[in-house]
Design a protein around this motif. Structure first.
Motif, PDB file in Angstrom:
ATOM      1  N   GLU A  37      75.657  23.340  15.561  1.00  0.00           N
ATOM      2  CA  GLU A  37      77.103  23.443  16.123  1.00  0.00           C
ATOM      3  C   GLU A  37      77.273  23.515  17.487  1.00  0.00           C
ATOM      4  O   GLU A  37      78.013  23.170  18.156  1.00  0.00           O
ATOM      5  CB  GLU A  37      77.464  25.157  15.503  1.00  0.00           C
ATOM      6  N   ILE A  38      76.082  23.959  18.285  1.00  0.00           N
ATOM      7  CA  ILE A  38      76.389  24.388  19.634  1.00  0.00           C
ATOM      8  C   ILE A  38      76.059  22.975  20.211  1.00  0.00           C
ATOM      9  O   ILE A  38      76.688  22.766  21.270  1.00  0.00           O
ATOM     10  CB  ILE A  38      75.039  25.245  20.020  1.00  0.00           C
ATOM     11  N   GLY A  39      75.081  22.460  19.738  1.00  0.00           N
ATOM     12  CA  GLY A  39      74.652  20.850  20.427  1.00  0.00           C
ATOM     13  C   GLY A  39      75.899  19.972  20.057  1.00  0.00           C
ATOM     14  O   GLY A  39      76.339  19.187  20.970  1.00  0.00           O
ATOM     15  N   LYS A  40      76.672  20.265  19.122  1.00  0.00           N
ATOM     16  CA  LYS A  40      77.953  19.456  18.787  1.00  0.00           C
ATOM     17  C   LYS A  40      79.128  19.752  20.077  1.00  0.00           C
ATOM     18  O   LYS A  40      79.818  18.948  20.377  1.00  0.00           O
ATOM     19  CB  LYS A  40      78.591  19.816  17.349  1.00  0.00           C
ATOM     20  N   VAL A  41      79.008  21.256  20.265  1.00  0.00           N
ATOM     21  CA  VAL A  41      80.087  21.368  21.364  1.00  0.00           C
ATOM     22  C   VAL A  41      79.634  20.832  22.780  1.00  0.00           C
ATOM     23  O   VAL A  41      80.355  20.208  23.433  1.00  0.00           O
ATOM     24  CB  VAL A  41      80.270  23.007  21.502  1.00  0.00           C
ATOM     25  N   ILE A  42      78.430  20.980  23.061  1.00  0.00           N
ATOM     26  CA  ILE A  42      77.918  20.440  24.317  1.00  0.00           C
ATOM     27  C   ILE A  42      78.057  18.882  24.444  1.00  0.00           C
ATOM     28  O   ILE A  42      78.744  18.190  25.305  1.00  0.00           O
ATOM     29  CB  ILE A  42      76.492  20.898  24.708  1.00  0.00           C
ATOM     30  N   TRP A  43      77.881  18.093  23.301  1.00  0.00           N
ATOM     31  CA  TRP A  43      78.012  16.593  23.230  1.00  0.00           C
ATOM     32  C   TRP A  43      79.330  16.243  23.323  1.00  0.00           C
ATOM     33  O   TRP A  43      79.615  15.556  24.228  1.00  0.00           O
ATOM     34  CB  TRP A  43      77.304  16.373  22.033  1.00  0.00           C
ATOM     35  N   SER A  44      80.405  17.029  22.767  1.00  0.00           N
ATOM     36  CA  SER A  44      81.743  16.723  22.815  1.00  0.00           C
ATOM     37  C   SER A  44      82.267  17.049  24.284  1.00  0.00           C
ATOM     38  O   SER A  44      82.929  16.051  24.661  1.00  0.00           O
ATOM     39  CB  SER A  44      82.307  17.675  21.713  1.00  0.00           C
TER      40      SER A  44
END
Length: 90
Positions: A37-44
């Protein structure tokens, strides 16, 4: 690397959201990576061409976490992406 560094997503990397996860494909190595979830936010946010300072500020609004911890976690995550060749950091 620090919060003022510039991050660029590699041109040979493709990302796709599938259900609740983001899958990243490195077309050069044919490796797949799944982000939490956190990685997804950063990537986005990286995909929106946000700089690290903007990413940190937006994430501080999303999560109740000390600023120093968030900055450390973001930088560690980006360092891991860089080691895999998914991003470059200047």
């Amino acid at each position: 690397m620090n919060i003022k560094s510039k991050v660029t997503i590699s041109k040979n990397v493709f990302a796709q959201e599938i259900d609740d996860e983001t899958i990243i494909l490195d077309s050069t190595t044919q490796e797949y990576f799944s982000l939490n979830e956190i990685g997804k936010v950063i990537w986005s946010l990286l995909s929106e061409n946000k700089n690290l300072e903007q990413i940190k500020e937006e994430m501080l609004e999303m999560y109740e976490v000390p600023e120093e911890q968030l900055e450390k976690d973001v930088l560690n995550f980006l360092q891991a992406l860089e080691q895999k060749g998914l991003i470059s950091i200047d």
